[in-house]
Design a protein around this motif. Structure first.
Motif, mmCIF file in Angstrom:
data_model
loop_
_atom_site.group_PDB
_atom_site.id
_atom_site.type_symbol
_atom_site.label_atom_id
_atom_site.label_comp_id
_atom_site.label_asym_id
_atom_site.label_seq_id
_atom_site.Cartn_x
_atom_site.Cartn_y
_atom_site.Cartn_z
ATOM 1 N N LEU A 40 0.842 -1.188 0.000
ATOM 2 C CA LEU A 40 0.000 0.000 0.000
ATOM 3 C C LEU A 40 0.879 1.241 0.000
ATOM 4 N N ARG A 41 0.511 2.211 -0.810
ATOM 5 C CA ARG A 41 1.140 3.528 -0.754
ATOM 6 C C ARG A 41 0.352 4.381 0.233
ATOM 7 N N ALA A 42 1.056 5.034 1.150
ATOM 8 C CA ALA A 42 0.382 5.858 2.157
ATOM 9 C C ALA A 42 1.208 7.103 2.426
ATOM 10 N N LEU B 277 9.651 -1.640 10.790
ATOM 11 C CA LEU B 277 9.373 -3.073 10.779
ATOM 12 C C LEU B 277 8.301 -3.360 11.819
ATOM 13 N N ASN B 278 7.191 -3.924 11.388
ATOM 14 C CA ASN B 278 6.069 -4.197 12.295
ATOM 15 C C ASN B 278 5.872 -5.707 12.409
ATOM 16 N N PRO B 279 6.153 -6.284 13.595
ATOM 17 C CA PRO B 279 6.028 -7.733 13.748
ATOM 18 C C PRO B 279 4.592 -8.210 13.905
ATOM 19 N N CYS B 280 3.662 -7.299 14.172
ATOM 20 C CA CYS B 280 2.254 -7.685 14.372
ATOM 21 C C CYS B 280 1.346 -6.667 13.698
ATOM 22 N N PRO B 281 1.392 -6.565 12.376
ATOM 23 C CA PRO B 281 0.607 -5.534 11.689
ATOM 24 C C PRO B 281 -0.883 -5.819 11.719
ATOM 25 N N GLY B 282 -1.662 -4.757 11.477
ATOM 26 C CA GLY B 282 -3.112 -4.903 11.460
ATOM 27 C C GLY B 282 -3.665 -5.309 10.104
ATOM 28 N N PHE B 283 -2.857 -5.181 9.022
ATOM 29 C CA PHE B 283 -3.247 -5.580 7.663
ATOM 30 C C PHE B 283 -4.479 -4.832 7.154
ATOM 31 N N ALA B 284 -4.711 -3.625 7.646
ATOM 32 C CA ALA B 284 -5.877 -2.852 7.201
ATOM 33 C C ALA B 284 -5.776 -2.532 5.711
ATOM 34 N N GLU B 285 -6.890 -2.712 5.030
ATOM 35 C CA GLU B 285 -7.050 -2.370 3.606
ATOM 36 C C GLU B 285 -6.177 -3.211 2.683
#
Length: 247
Positions: free
Chosen positions: A168-170, A222-230
């Protein structure tokens, strides 16, 4: 305290997330529909050992001190985990994140405990603390890269058979509130490096933020537990969690 969802003789899966989470709420509903018992835990509260022993699998969604303690306790008790305690701990501090990313071939910004002479990005030591800030106060000071104000947010999920990447681009949080601009095509070399890191750390899901400086790429988070939104990765997450039960 936990909230239980009745299943139909399947596995007992514990997860540190609220039941109405926009992604993992859907994932847990689908797991329940497939016959599993899902138990929701508060990511900021201790989890008793007896509750952990009852689980077939423990999933940490939020990187928080109590969640990491519970993850370590689960592994000591022999409870399978979706992302490993070693992996989550290795991604918890800003300096260890940069070392981990550099170790698989990413270019990373220079960082120090001391403020550099020029402009910089200040960050607190741990992943869950306050957001990065330009020329602010913190524990970790990274060089301010001359990058476009857009983060390329890579998310990768391992379902036990293949890896599912989404980018995703943000807009960068350094310059205001984050806004997702849309999805873009993953670069294969970036995905390969993330997969290498996942394999090394025992991770089933990971998030990495990259920025572009002219023709060069830098990994900055680096996110070891991302929310995966969208991301649309709900099906991949269901398959990933179920595949972790079979390890």
């Amino acid at each position: 305290m936990t909230t239980e969802t009745p299943g139909d003789g399947g596995a007992t899966i514990g997860i540190t997330v609220q039941p109405d989470h926009p992604v993992f709420g859907v994932v847990c509903d689908r797991l329940t529909a497939r016959g599993h018992d899902v138990r929701f835990f508060d990511s900021n509260a201790p989890i008793p050992a007896d509750d952990l022993r009852d689980l077939s699998l423990f999933v940490v969604k939020h990187t928080r001190p109590e969640s990491i303690r519970a993850l370590l306790a689960a592994e000591r008790l022999g409870v399978p985990t979706w992302n490993s305690a070693t992996g989550v701990q290795a991604c918890a501090t800003r300096f260890s994140q940069l070392c981990s990313l550099s170790g698989v071939g990413f270019t990373v910004p220079s960082a120090s405990r001391e403020k550099p002479a020029g402009d910089y990005v200040s960050k607190r030591l741990y992943h869950w603390e306050s957001a990065p800030e330009v020329n602010g106060e913190g524990d970790c000071y990274e060089e301010l890269l001359d990058a476009e104000p857009v983060d390329y947010k890579y998310y990768v999920v391992d379902d036990g058979e293949t890896h599912h990447p989404v980018v995703l681009r943000a807009t960068s949080k350094l310059w205001g509130e984050k806004q997702v601009l849309g999805e873009t095509t993953p670069h294969s070399e970036h995905v390969e490096r993330i997969v290498s890191l996942m394999d090394a750390l025992g991770m089933r899901g990971l998030g990495v933020d990259l920025v572009r400086v002219d023709d060069d790429w830098y990994a900055v988070d680096l996110n070891p537990c991302p929310g995966f939104a969208e991301t649309g990765l709900e099906d991949a997450l269901v398959a990933s969690i179920e595949s972790a039960l079979d390890r």
